[in-house]
Write a protein that holds these residues in place. Structure first.
Motif, PDB file in Angstrom:
ATOM      1  N   UNK A 128      50.859  55.231  47.626  1.00  0.00           N
ATOM      2  CA  UNK A 128      50.862  55.764  48.995  1.00  0.00           C
ATOM      3  C   UNK A 128      51.781  56.975  49.114  1.00  0.00           C
ATOM      4  N   UNK A 129      52.813  57.075  48.252  1.00  0.00           N
ATOM      5  CA  UNK A 129      53.738  58.224  48.339  1.00  0.00           C
ATOM      6  C   UNK A 129      53.297  59.410  47.501  1.00  0.00           C
ATOM      7  N   UNK A 130      52.295  59.218  46.635  1.00  0.00           N
ATOM      8  CA  UNK A 130      51.876  60.305  45.731  1.00  0.00           C
ATOM      9  C   UNK A 130      51.520  61.593  46.483  1.00  0.00           C
ATOM     10  N   UNK A 131      50.757  61.535  47.601  1.00  0.00           N
ATOM     11  CA  UNK A 131      50.452  62.793  48.303  1.00  0.00           C
ATOM     12  C   UNK A 131      51.702  63.562  48.728  1.00  0.00           C
ATOM     13  N   UNK A 132      52.740  62.835  49.110  1.00  0.00           N
ATOM     14  CA  UNK A 132      53.994  63.498  49.483  1.00  0.00           C
ATOM     15  C   UNK A 132      54.612  64.217  48.301  1.00  0.00           C
ATOM     16  N   UNK A 133      54.643  63.547  47.162  1.00  0.00           N
ATOM     17  CA  UNK A 133      55.246  64.169  45.973  1.00  0.00           C
ATOM     18  C   UNK A 133      54.420  65.382  45.533  1.00  0.00           C
ATOM     19  N   UNK A 134      53.094  65.289  45.667  1.00  0.00           N
ATOM     20  CA  UNK A 134      52.239  66.425  45.296  1.00  0.00           C
ATOM     21  C   UNK A 134      52.486  67.606  46.242  1.00  0.00           C
ATOM     22  N   UNK A 135      52.585  67.309  47.545  1.00  0.00           N
ATOM     23  CA  UNK A 135      52.861  68.378  48.519  1.00  0.00           C
ATOM     24  C   UNK A 135      54.230  68.997  48.261  1.00  0.00           C
ATOM     25  N   UNK A 136      55.201  68.172  47.868  1.00  0.00           N
ATOM     26  CA  UNK A 136      56.543  68.658  47.544  1.00  0.00           C
ATOM     27  C   UNK A 136      56.477  69.621  46.358  1.00  0.00           C
ATOM     28  N   UNK A 137      55.734  69.218  45.331  1.00  0.00           N
ATOM     29  CA  UNK A 137      55.588  70.068  44.139  1.00  0.00           C
ATOM     30  C   UNK A 137      54.945  71.400  44.529  1.00  0.00           C
ATOM     31  N   UNK A 138      53.887  71.324  45.349  1.00  0.00           N
ATOM     32  CA  UNK A 138      53.186  72.545  45.780  1.00  0.00           C
ATOM     33  C   UNK A 138      54.106  73.466  46.576  1.00  0.00           C
ATOM     34  N   UNK A 139      54.847  72.888  47.521  1.00  0.00           N
ATOM     35  CA  UNK A 139      55.764  73.686  48.356  1.00  0.00           C
ATOM     36  C   UNK A 139      56.842  74.328  47.491  1.00  0.00           C
ATOM     37  N   UNK A 140      57.344  73.564  46.502  1.00  0.00           N
ATOM     38  CA  UNK A 140      58.401  74.074  45.616  1.00  0.00           C
ATOM     39  C   UNK A 140      57.901  75.274  44.818  1.00  0.00           C
ATOM     40  N   UNK A 141      56.688  75.153  44.272  1.00  0.00           N
ATOM     41  CA  UNK A 141      56.132  76.249  43.453  1.00  0.00           C
ATOM     42  C   UNK A 141      55.925  77.497  44.323  1.00  0.00           C
ATOM     43  N   UNK A 142      55.368  77.308  45.523  1.00  0.00           N
ATOM     44  CA  UNK A 142      55.085  78.465  46.396  1.00  0.00           C
ATOM     45  C   UNK A 142      56.390  79.174  46.787  1.00  0.00           C
ATOM     46  N   UNK A 143      57.397  78.397  47.220  1.00  0.00           N
ATOM     47  CA  UNK A 143      58.681  79.000  47.622  1.00  0.00           C
ATOM     48  C   UNK A 143      59.324  79.700  46.428  1.00  0.00           C
ATOM     49  N   UNK A 144      59.269  79.066  45.248  1.00  0.00           N
ATOM     50  CA  UNK A 144      59.883  79.666  44.045  1.00  0.00           C
ATOM     51  C   UNK A 144      59.199  80.986  43.705  1.00  0.00           C
ATOM     52  N   UNK A 145      57.873  81.055  43.818  1.00  0.00           N
ATOM     53  CA  UNK A 145      57.164  82.291  43.495  1.00  0.00           C
ATOM     54  C   UNK A 145      57.537  83.414  44.473  1.00  0.00           C
ATOM     55  N   UNK A 146      57.718  83.053  45.741  1.00  0.00           N
ATOM     56  CA  UNK A 146      58.148  84.058  46.722  1.00  0.00           C
ATOM     57  C   UNK A 146      59.549  84.565  46.403  1.00  0.00           C
ATOM     58  N   UNK A 147      60.474  83.618  46.112  1.00  0.00           N
ATOM     59  CA  UNK A 147      61.870  83.996  45.848  1.00  0.00           C
ATOM     60  C   UNK A 147      61.960  84.864  44.577  1.00  0.00           C
ATOM     61  N   UNK A 148      61.161  84.523  43.567  1.00  0.00           N
ATOM     62  CA  UNK A 148      61.220  85.264  42.292  1.00  0.00           C
ATOM     63  C   UNK A 148      60.471  86.594  42.381  1.00  0.00           C
ATOM     64  N   UNK A 149      59.833  86.859  43.512  1.00  0.00           N
ATOM     65  CA  UNK A 149      59.182  88.150  43.708  1.00  0.00           C
ATOM     66  C   UNK A 149      57.819  88.263  43.038  1.00  0.00           C
TER      67      UNK A 149
END
Lengths: 151, 119
Positions: A128-149
Motif C-alpha cells: 500500500x505504501x509503494x505508490x508513495x515511495x515511487x512518487x518520492x523517487x520521481x519527485x527527487x529525480x525531477x528536483x535534482x535535475x532542475x538543481x543540477x541545471x
C-alpha cells in the motif's frame, strides 16, 4: 415513613456531604523525564518527532541561501564556504538522517489511514505504501535535475 | 445560536499534514545536494549564475514558497507537541504555541519577502 438517624438528629442539612478525611486524590502517574529511553519504540517515536527541529533548521538554511543568492556572487561564495565547514557537514548529515526517518515513517503511515482494499482483501502495508515511495523517487529525480541545471 | 468555541486545531493539523508531505518528498534531495554533495565536492556545484537563473523562474519561487511555508508550519506543530509531550513541558503549552507558530509565521513572511526581492 422517614428514618431518623440518631447521630444526625438536630444537625443542619448541607447540599453535599462534607468529607475532611481520606479525600480521594486524582491519579497522576509519575513519569521519568527520560521515559523515551525505556523502550526502542519510544525512542523511535521521540526521534521521529525530533525530525521537526531539523526540518525547521534546513528551511532557515534555504532562506539564508536565497538571501545570499539575491545579495550577489560574493555573499553566495560565503554561503558556500559556510556549508563546507565540518560542523555544518555533520549537522546536515544528521538533518538528512532525521528527515529520511520522517519520510519513511510518513509514507508507511499513509496505508493505515487510507482506504486500502484490493480484490476485496486488505493489502499489506508495504504494498500500500509503494505508490508513495515511487512518487518520492520521481519527485527527487525531477528536483535534482532542475538543481543540477539539466533542464 | 451555539456558544460553543470553535477549535483552531483542524487548521494546524491541516498545515502539519501538508507540510509533512512536502518535507518528506522534497527536503531530502535539497539537503543531500546543497548540504552534503556540493560542499563535499561529490557532485559539481552548478554555480552562482545557474542557481540564480533557476531562482528567477517564477515557478521555482512558487515551489520554494510552498515548500518553505508548509514545512515551517509542519515543524512548528510537531516541535510544540514534541516539547510538550517528549520533554514534559505541557505546562508551557501556551508559550510554546506562541513561539512555534509565531516562528512559522515569521519564517513565512521572510520567505515571501526574500522570494519577491530576488533580482
Amino acid at each position: 415513613m422517614v428514618q431518623i438517624v440518631p447521630a444526625a438528629e438536630g444537625k443542619e442539612l448541607t447540599a453535599m456531604p462534607q468529607y475532611t478525611q481520606f479525600q480521594p486524590k486524582a491519579y497522576r502517574p509519575r513519569m521519568s523525564a527520560y521515559w523515551y529511553l525505556d523502550q526502542w519504540h519510544y525512542l523511535r517515536y521521540a526521534m521521529r518527532e525530533s525530525s521537526s527541529f531539523f526540518v525547521a533548521y534546513f528551511c532557515v538554511v534555504t532562506l539564508a541561501q536565497i538571501a545570499a543568492l539575491s545579495a550577489g556572487p560574493t555573499r553566495y561564495a560565503h554561503f558556500q564556504a559556510l556549508m563546507q565547514c565540518p560542523a555544518m557537514i555533520v549537522l546536515n548529515a544528521l538533518a538528512l538522517g532525521f528527515i529520511l526517518l520522517h519520510a519513511v515513517t510518513w509514507f508507511l503511515l499513509v496505508p493505515r489511514v487510507a482506504l486500502r482494499q484490493m480484490l476485496g482483501k486488505p493489502t499489506p502495508d508495504m504494498i500500500a505504501s509503494v505508490p508513495n515511495f515511487m512518487a518520492w523517487f520521481g519527485a527527487t529525480v525531477i528536483v535534482a535535475l532542475f538543481i543540477l541545471g539539466v533542464f | 445560536m451555539s456558544s460553543a468555541k470553535r477549535s483552531n486545531e483542524p487548521i494546524v493539523w491541516f498545515l502539519f499534514g501538508v507540510g509533512g508531505f512536502f518535507a518528506a518528498y522534497f527536503l531530502p534531495i535539497h539537503i543531500a545536494l546543497y548540504g552534503l554533495a556540493f560542499p563535499l565536492g561529490l557532485i559539481r556545484d552548478p554555480g552562482y549564475d545557474k542557481t540564480l537563473a533557476l531562482l528567477q523562474n517564477p515557478l521555482t519561487r512558487l515551489y520554494l514558497f510552498a515548500v518553505l511555508t508548509f514545512c515551517f508550519f509542519h515543524a512548528a506543530h510537531r516541535m510544540r507537541l514534541t516539547m510538550s509531550d517528549v520533554l514534559n513541558m505541557r505546562h508551557l503549552n501556551t508559550v510554546l504555541a506562541f513561539l512555534c507558530y509565531g516562528g512559522a509565521i515569521a519564517g513565512t513572511i521572510c520567505a515571501i519577502w526574500l522570494l519577491v526581492v530576488v533580482p
